[in-house]
Write an enzyme that holds these catalytic residues in place. Structure first.
Site, short mmCIF file in Angstrom:
data_model
loop_
_atom_site.label_atom_id
_atom_site.label_comp_id
_atom_site.label_asym_id
_atom_site.label_seq_id
_atom_site.Cartn_x
_atom_site.Cartn_y
_atom_site.Cartn_z
N ARG A 30 0.78 -1.29 0.05
CA ARG A 30 0.01 0.07 -0.05
C ARG A 30 0.98 1.31 0.12
O ARG A 30 0.47 2.26 -0.56
CB ARG A 30 -0.92 0.10 1.13
N ASN B 83 -11.02 -4.12 -1.17
CA ASN B 83 -10.90 -3.27 -1.93
C ASN B 83 -9.90 -3.39 -3.27
O ASN B 83 -8.98 -4.39 -3.13
CB ASN B 83 -10.62 -1.95 -1.52
N CYS C 173 -19.21 -2.00 0.56
CA CYS C 173 -18.25 -0.96 0.88
C CYS C 173 -18.81 -0.22 2.17
O CYS C 173 -19.90 0.23 2.23
CB CYS C 173 -17.79 -0.10 -0.03
N ASP C 174 -18.08 -0.07 3.35
CA ASP C 174 -18.73 0.67 4.31
C ASP C 174 -18.38 2.20 4.33
O ASP C 174 -18.68 2.99 5.18
CB ASP C 174 -17.99 0.25 5.82
N HIS D 174 -16.62 4.26 -4.19
CA HIS D 174 -15.96 5.68 -3.95
C HIS D 174 -16.12 6.56 -4.87
O HIS D 174 -15.16 7.28 -5.26
CB HIS D 174 -14.56 5.26 -3.71
N TYR E 35 -14.45 10.77 -1.52
CA TYR E 35 -13.37 10.25 -2.31
C TYR E 35 -13.37 11.01 -3.68
O TYR E 35 -12.27 11.10 -4.40
CB TYR E 35 -13.44 8.67 -2.49
N ARG F 127 -0.84 8.04 4.07
CA ARG F 127 -1.79 7.03 4.75
C ARG F 127 -1.39 5.90 5.23
O ARG F 127 -1.74 5.50 6.25
CB ARG F 127 -3.05 7.17 3.92
#
Length: 443
Positions: A96, A150, A172-173, A202, A265, A285
Site C-alpha cells: 500500500r 478493495n 463498502c462501508d 468511492h 473520495y 496514509r
C-alpha cells in the site's frame, strides 16, 4: 445453509478490523448464532496475534462455547463454512505504501483505492480474491461470500467474469461511515435514514436522505450545514488528521457542486493537483495506519501475552463490523434489509451501460441481492464522470485477464487523476517493477 451453529471464516483474519466484526457477531448472536470462527490469512504472525485478541474477547464476553481456529490452510479454513467475510489486503501495508508513494513521485494522486494507486492495488487484489473465491467454490460452494476487499468495483467486475454463479455480495462501508459521521455531527440518528445513492465504488452521490422520524428529506439541510462548516472527526476515526482533511474537501466539493451530496473520495478526481500538493510524500496514509491501527493491534496482543491487567482492548470501527453482520443476518433470515451494494447495473441506472458495476441501494434476502431501480436517468455531469471511470476500470480488468500491457496503459491513461499518456506510462512502468510477483505478467 444451516440456521444454527454457523461457521464463519474470515479471509484476512489478521486484519485490524477483525475484532469489530467478531464483536458484531457476538452482540447479534440471537439473530446470527455463530458457533465457529476461523481466521484465515497468509501472514501467520498477524493471524496468531488476532487469534489471541479474539480468544480474549470470547472469554471476557462469556462466549466460551464459540470455537475459534486460525489457519494458513484454505481447505481447513473454508470446508464446511456457511459464510466467508473477506477483507484481504494483498501485499499488506508495505505494498500500500508503494501504491501511494510511487504515483506521488510522478506528481500524481497516491491513494489506495483511487487513481493509479487504486489500479495498482486492484491488479493485486483481483488475483488474491479470485483465489479465495476459488477455494470457497471448491470446499463450500453453497457458502455466502461477503466481500469488503478493495477496490470493490474492480473486484466485483473480475468475480462476475470468472465466477458468475458464486454466492457473493460486494459491499463498502464508506457510505455508512459518511452517514454515521454526519449523523453524529449534526444530531441525527442514522438508523432512521433511507438513503438514495448511485455511483461507482468511492465515486458516487446521494440524491436524497429521508428521515423516517422527521418525515422529510434531510439532505438539503445536511448540504447547507456542510457548506457552512466541515464535519469533525467521529470517534471511530479519532486522532486521524487525514479524515479531517477529507471532510474539509467534502465541504469544498459542495461549494462547487451543491445539488447532490458527494462521496468524499471524489476529491481525488475533482482536485487531484491540490491533493498532491497537500500530501506529504514521505509520510502517507499507509504510514499513518502502520503507526496507528497496526501498532495498536500489536500492543494489544503483547498485553494479552504478558497477562497485563486493566483495559487491554482498544478499538472502535464504527459501523464496519455491524454492517457486514447485518448483511449476513438479512440473508440468513430472509429479512430483505436495505444496503448499498456493488453489482452489475442491469438497468438500475437506466441511462448507464448495462454491464457497468455500480453502487446502489439493494434489498438482501435468502436469494441474495435485489437491486432497487432508480427509474429516472442521471444527469450528464455524473454520467460522463462515471462512464469514463467505468471504462477505465473495465480496461484494467481486461488487462488482468488478457495479460495486456496495452489495455492497462489505456486504463491508466483514462483514469481521471492522470493528466497525460506520458505520466500514465511512466508510473505504470514503475508500478510493474514494484508489483513483480503480485501482478500478472503484462505483454
Amino acid at each position: 445453509m444451516k440456521f444454527t451453529d454457523l461457521h464463519v471464516a474470515i479471509a484476512g483474519g489478521g486484519s485490524t478490523y477483525t475484532p469489530g466484526i467478531v464483536q458484531a457477531m457476538l452482540h447479534n448472536s440471537d439473530r446470527f448464532p455463530v458457533s465457529k470462527i476461523t481466521l484465515y490469512d497468509i501472514d501467520e504472525e498477524r493471524n496468531e496475534d488476532m487469534k489471541l485478541i479474539v480468544k480474549y474477547m470470547l472469554e471476557n464476553d462469556g462466549y466460551d462455547n464459540v470455537e475459534l481456529n486460525a489457519t494458513l490452510d484454505p481447505e481447513e479454513a473454508f470446508t464446511g463454512c456457511d459464510f466467508v467475510f473477506s477483507q484481504i489486503r494483498v501485499g499488506g501495508m508495505e505494498m500500500r505504501e508503494k501504491d501511494e508513494k510511487i504515483p506521488l513521485s510522478h506528481g500524481l494522486v497516491g491513494q489506495e483505492t483511487c487513481g493509479v494507486g487504486g489500479f495498482s492495488y486492484g491488479l493485486r487484489s483481483i488475483k488474491g480474491l479470485l483465489g479465495v473465491v476459488g477455494y470457497v467454490q471448491e470446499y463450500s460452494p453453497d457458502a455466502w461470500i461477503l466481500n469488503y476487499t478493495n477496490p470493490e468495483t474492480l473486484i466485483a467486475e473480475a468475480i462476475r467474469r470468472q465466477f458468475p454463479n458464486a454466492h457473493m455480495l460486494n459491499a463498502c462501508d464508506m457510505t455508512i461511515s459518511i452517514e454515521e459521521t454526519m449523523a453524529r455531527n449534526f444530531g441525527y440518528d442514522r438508523k432512521n435514514w433511507i438513503a438514495q445513492y448511485y455511483g461507482l465504488n468511492h465515486f458516487g452521490w446521494y440524491t436524497s436522505i429521508y428521515d423516517k422520524s422527521l418525515q422529510r428529506d434531510v439532505m438539503p439541510e445536511l448540504i447547507e450545514k456542510l457548506r457552512k462548516a466541515p464535519m469533525k472527526i467521529a470517534s471511530f476515526n479519532k486522532g486521524d488528521q487525514s479524515w479531517q482533511d477529507a471532510w474539509n474537501k467534502l465541504s469544498k466539493i459542495l461549494d462547487y457542486f451543491p445539488d447532490y451530496l458527494p462521496n468524499n473520495y471524489l476529491e481525488y478526481y475533482f482536485f487531484p493537483d491540490i491533493v498532491v500538493e497537500e500530501t506529504d510524500s514521505n509520510h502517507t496514509r499507509a504510514n499513518m495506519v502502520m503507526d496507528g491501527r497496526l501498532k495498536n493491534t500489536k500492543e494489544m496482543a503483547t498485553k494479552i501475552r504478558n497477562k497485563a491487567e486493566g483495559e487491554v482492548l482498544d478499538f472502535d470501527f464504527g459501523e464496519h463490523g455491524q454492517y457486514i453482520v447485518d448483511m449476513a443476518t438479512s440473508i440468513l433470515n430472509d429479512s430483505h434489509e436495505r444496503f448499498m451494494l456493488i453489482q452489475p447495473n442491469m438497468g438500475a441506472i437506466p441511462n448507464l451501460r448495462q454491464d457497468a458495476v455500480v453502487e446502489i441501494p439493494t434489498y438482501v434476502g435468502r436469494l441474495g441481492a435485489e437491486p432497487i431501480s432508480m427509474r429516472h436517468p442521471i444527469n450528464d455531469f455524473h454520467k460522463g464522470l462515471m462512464e469514463a471511470q467505468n471504462a477505465a476500470e473495465k480496461l484494467l480488468v481486461d488487462g488482468y485477464f488478457e495479460g495486456s500491457y496495452q489495455k492497462v496503459l489505456e486504463a491508466f491513461t483514462l483514469n481521471q487523476t492522470v493528466p497525460s499518456a506520458d505520466k500514465a506510462k511512466e508510473v505504470l512502468d514503475d508500478l510493474i517493477i514494484a508489483n513483480k510477483g503480485y501482478w500478472p505478467e503484462l505483454h
